[in-house]
Design a protein around this motif. Sequence first.
Motif, PDB file in Angstrom:
ATOM      1  N   ALA A   1       0.841  -1.204   0.000  1.00 44.89           N
ATOM      2  CA  ALA A   1       0.000   0.000   0.000  1.00 44.89           C
ATOM      3  C   ALA A   1       0.878   1.256   0.000  1.00 44.89           C
ATOM      4  N   TRP A   2       1.917   1.211   0.811  1.00 46.43           N
ATOM      5  CA  TRP A   2       2.872   2.325   0.881  1.00 46.43           C
ATOM      6  C   TRP A   2       3.414   2.657  -0.508  1.00 46.43           C
ATOM      7  N   TRP A   3       3.880   1.639  -1.210  1.00 44.17           N
ATOM      8  CA  TRP A   3       4.539   1.897  -2.494  1.00 44.17           C
ATOM      9  C   TRP A   3       3.545   2.184  -3.598  1.00 44.17           C
ATOM     10  N   ARG A   4       2.367   1.588  -3.500  1.00 50.99           N
ATOM     11  CA  ARG A   4       1.346   1.947  -4.491  1.00 50.99           C
ATOM     12  C   ARG A   4       0.950   3.410  -4.326  1.00 50.99           C
ATOM     13  N   ALA A   5       0.844   3.845  -3.082  1.00 51.97           N
ATOM     14  CA  ALA A   5       0.473   5.239  -2.840  1.00 51.97           C
ATOM     15  C   ALA A   5       1.548   6.176  -3.378  1.00 51.97           C
ATOM     16  N   LEU A   6       2.800   5.760  -3.224  1.00 56.80           N
ATOM     17  CA  LEU A   6       3.875   6.625  -3.728  1.00 56.80           C
ATOM     18  C   LEU A   6       3.793   6.763  -5.243  1.00 56.80           C
ATOM     19  N   ARG A   7       3.594   5.638  -5.925  1.00 55.87           N
ATOM     20  CA  ARG A   7       3.526   5.728  -7.382  1.00 55.87           C
ATOM     21  C   ARG A   7       2.293   6.519  -7.820  1.00 55.87           C
ATOM     22  N   ASP A   8       1.162   6.264  -7.174  1.00 59.86           N
ATOM     23  CA  ASP A   8      -0.045   7.003  -7.533  1.00 59.86           C
ATOM     24  C   ASP A   8       0.184   8.505  -7.390  1.00 59.86           C
ATOM     25  N   TRP A   9       0.813   8.861  -6.288  1.00 64.10           N
ATOM     26  CA  TRP A   9       1.079  10.277  -6.072  1.00 64.10           C
ATOM     27  C   TRP A   9       2.030  10.833  -7.136  1.00 64.10           C
ATOM     28  N   ALA A  10       3.070  10.071  -7.438  1.00 67.51           N
ATOM     29  CA  ALA A  10       4.049  10.546  -8.428  1.00 67.51           C
ATOM     30  C   ALA A  10       3.383  10.731  -9.790  1.00 67.51           C
ATOM     31  N   LEU A  11       2.504   9.822 -10.158  1.00 61.09           N
ATOM     32  CA  LEU A  11       1.836   9.950 -11.449  1.00 61.09           C
ATOM     33  C   LEU A  11       0.860  11.118 -11.441  1.00 61.09           C
ATOM     34  N   ALA A  12       0.234  11.354 -10.285  1.00 63.53           N
ATOM     35  CA  ALA A  12      -0.735  12.445 -10.204  1.00 63.53           C
ATOM     36  C   ALA A  12      -0.031  13.800 -10.185  1.00 63.53           C
ATOM     37  N   GLU A  13       1.124  13.850  -9.541  1.00 60.52           N
ATOM     38  CA  GLU A  13       1.845  15.112  -9.437  1.00 60.52           C
ATOM     39  C   GLU A  13       3.310  14.922  -9.772  1.00 60.52           C
ATOM     40  N   PRO A  14       3.579  14.692 -11.038  1.00 58.66           N
ATOM     41  CA  PRO A  14       4.974  14.427 -11.430  1.00 58.66           C
ATOM     42  C   PRO A  14       5.921  15.564 -11.056  1.00 58.66           C
ATOM     43  N   ASP A  15       5.397  16.798 -11.093  1.00 57.86           N
ATOM     44  CA  ASP A  15       6.267  17.917 -10.743  1.00 57.86           C
ATOM     45  C   ASP A  15       6.596  17.922  -9.263  1.00 57.86           C
ATOM     46  N   GLY A  16       5.650  17.471  -8.465  1.00 61.18           N
ATOM     47  CA  GLY A  16       5.953  17.307  -7.054  1.00 61.18           C
ATOM     48  C   GLY A  16       7.060  16.286  -6.853  1.00 61.18           C
ATOM     49  N   PHE A  17       6.988  15.216  -7.608  1.00 64.48           N
ATOM     50  CA  PHE A  17       8.035  14.199  -7.534  1.00 64.48           C
ATOM     51  C   PHE A  17       9.394  14.779  -7.922  1.00 64.48           C
ATOM     52  N   ARG A  18       9.420  15.542  -9.002  1.00 64.32           N
ATOM     53  CA  ARG A  18      10.674  16.180  -9.403  1.00 64.32           C
ATOM     54  C   ARG A  18      11.195  17.078  -8.282  1.00 64.32           C
ATOM     55  N   LEU A  19      10.275  17.817  -7.692  1.00 65.09           N
ATOM     56  CA  LEU A  19      10.650  18.752  -6.642  1.00 65.09           C
ATOM     57  C   LEU A  19      11.305  18.007  -5.481  1.00 65.09           C
ATOM     58  N   VAL A  20      10.717  16.902  -5.073  1.00 59.68           N
ATOM     59  CA  VAL A  20      11.169  16.205  -3.884  1.00 59.68           C
ATOM     60  C   VAL A  20      12.361  15.300  -4.176  1.00 59.68           C
ATOM     61  N   TYR A  21      12.309  14.593  -5.302  1.00 59.61           N
ATOM     62  CA  TYR A  21      13.288  13.530  -5.523  1.00 59.61           C
ATOM     63  C   TYR A  21      14.296  13.810  -6.623  1.00 59.61           C
ATOM     64  N   GLY A  22      14.090  14.868  -7.382  1.00 58.66           N
ATOM     65  CA  GLY A  22      15.022  15.121  -8.471  1.00 58.66           C
ATOM     66  C   GLY A  22      15.722  16.451  -8.293  1.00 58.66           C
ATOM     67  N   ASP A  23      16.130  17.014  -9.414  1.00 58.19           N
ATOM     68  CA  ASP A  23      16.656  18.364  -9.376  1.00 58.19           C
ATOM     69  C   ASP A  23      15.471  19.295  -9.393  1.00 58.19           C
ATOM     70  N   PRO A  24      15.225  19.986  -8.302  1.00 55.08           N
ATOM     71  CA  PRO A  24      13.972  20.734  -8.196  1.00 55.08           C
ATOM     72  C   PRO A  24      13.804  21.766  -9.291  1.00 55.08           C
ATOM     73  N   VAL A  25      14.760  22.668  -9.373  1.00 54.45           N
ATOM     74  CA  VAL A  25      14.556  23.856 -10.178  1.00 54.45           C
ATOM     75  C   VAL A  25      15.925  24.383 -10.583  1.00 54.45           C
ATOM     76  N   ALA A  26      15.967  25.079 -11.699  1.00 51.81           N
ATOM     77  CA  ALA A  26      17.242  25.562 -12.206  1.00 51.81           C
ATOM     78  C   ALA A  26      17.970  26.402 -11.165  1.00 51.81           C
ATOM     79  N   GLY A  27      19.210  26.065 -10.928  1.00 47.02           N
ATOM     80  CA  GLY A  27      20.049  26.888 -10.087  1.00 47.02           C
ATOM     81  C   GLY A  27      19.796  26.759  -8.601  1.00 47.02           C
ATOM     82  N   TYR A  28      18.853  25.889  -8.246  1.00 52.09           N
ATOM     83  CA  TYR A  28      18.569  25.708  -6.819  1.00 52.09           C
ATOM     84  C   TYR A  28      19.702  24.944  -6.157  1.00 52.09           C
ATOM     85  N   VAL A  29      20.215  25.483  -5.087  1.00 47.13           N
ATOM     86  CA  VAL A  29      21.249  24.779  -4.337  1.00 47.13           C
ATOM     87  C   VAL A  29      20.631  24.315  -3.027  1.00 47.13           C
ATOM     88  N   THR A  30      20.740  23.029  -2.773  1.00 44.98           N
ATOM     89  CA  THR A  30      20.094  22.486  -1.584  1.00 44.98           C
ATOM     90  C   THR A  30      20.848  22.921  -0.342  1.00 44.98           C
TER      91      THR A  30
END
Lengths: 253, 253
Positions: free
Chosen positions: A104-133
């Motif tokens: 259920a945990w992992w299904r929810a994660l994928r469902d969320w990622a598909l529903a909000e791919p940009d949210g996924f990018r924000l959290v797990y990828g390179d968020p935004v140009a020039g952003y330094v963490t």
Amino acid sequence: MQRCKVSSVIQQTQGRRARLRAQTTAEIKATALRLMSEGGTDAISLRAIAREMDMSASAVYSYFATRDELITTLINDVYSELVDRVEAARDACPADDPAARLQAWWRALRDWALAEPDGFRLVYGDPVAGYVTPVGGPAPRPSKRACLGLVELVAAAWPQAAPRQPPVEFSWSDFTPELADEIRRHLPDVSPGAVALAFRVWGRMYGLIGLEIYGHLRPSLPDPGALYEAELRDLVVSLGLVPPGQADGAAGH
Amino acid sequence: MQRCKVSSVIQQTQGRRARLRAQTTAEIKATALRLMSEGGTDAISLRAIAREMDMSASAVYSYFATRDELITTLINDVYSELVDRVEAARDACPADDPAARLQAWWRALRDWALAEPDGFRLVYGDPVAGYVTPVGGPAPRPSKRACLGLVELVAAAWPQAAPRQPPVEFSWSDFTPELADEIRRHLPDVSPGAVALAFRVWGRMYGLIGLEIYGHLRPSLPDPGALYEAELRDLVVSLGLVPPGQADGAAGH
DNA sequence: AACGTTTTCCGAACGGCGTTCAGTTTTCAC
DNA sequence: GTGAAAACTGAACGCCGTTCGGAAAACGTT
């Protein structure tokens, strides 16, 4: 009396000011998220937000010292909401069915990622140009929550899973002291091997989602859902939660 | 005779012009890659490249119609070089040791990702702000090469791996016709289940690398290498290439 | 050797971005 | 009511991708 009244007025007005400030801050964040959902993470710009809110660009600096600070806040908000969601999905399954809870945990994660791919990018990828963490990561709290939640799930499977693991030994010294302390405080019965396994599980499922979100699957596989389900199935089997070759009770998806 | 000479001169000058053009094009790409290695993918800007090359920004448009076209070319170059590398690592292992070949492939990928994290971002993540990937993907050729190479590796393990897979059936109709045709042309003996397994393997290993590159592992795990090795070990065991609990001959890393 | 065309390149410009700053307006505490 | 603090404005700086008119060079043809 007068003092009391004055102080209450102060509190009231302070409250009012603070409320207005919180309101504007929330509106900025909401506008940013709306722009992101409409035009991707690159559409998040202070100027665009200010334009949408009918204020000057420099006025935003009264609420966020810099664009990266706003991005960091957004990451925290989005990540927190994500963790809320996967935890809710997990808790909707009976406590005595660890396989169902994990899936259920992992299904929810994928469902969320598909529903909000940009949210996924924000959290797990390179968020935004020039952003330094920032140091310590952009979102230490939600990421810690996610980590603990996952470790707990895997730890529930550890008795059955341990004998099936490759003979690679892990000890607490393989992790940063912060993480080791955190886990031993919240989950005192968890072994280092279970933590390592949790990270491996994380990588396994994150990988398929990431490939899908970043467009490496769709050109070859119209529906990665079946692949994800197979991986999920293989996962619970490899953890010894479900006998191989049989349908598990947690399907229903 | 004269005709011949003229034609040769033409060819020569045409060759000269083309050579100069190719040379400048190569310099632009090299400069872009250098800027990327110095300042990340966001440091790739037409203006910065032109500045480095002592030419005007608009002159670059004689070589690339747009910035995204340059990025696409870079992705292709980098991806191709990556595939060269993993294939070379694979081929350095004996043909009759599929476990070693598979592990060499994935070790080479992680080594490359760690050595050139920005290359990894370019190929597997969101390349650069505002970049829109062309239809058919930014790098169809190298990605097809990588896919075929991986499918071939997994297919070599399929006889042993098949009975260990979860009972999720795949057929050629689960894949796009292009991919199905491609695989049946180059690897006629491969079954759909093996292809699906290859994608799952891809997700598994890509996931750990991605987590590491995007900074989700280091804050908790100083050395994700051991984790990666454990996953690699579990992978070949799960494919039936190595008996569980024993050291495999392909370690030596 | 000279002419016309194609390619290459420049400089200025447009609108977008994050950020800074001096100055103004509004709000608040006393 | 007054002084301070906060919120806000508009102009500016330097960066970006991209366009455009025109200059310069290279080239094929006669």
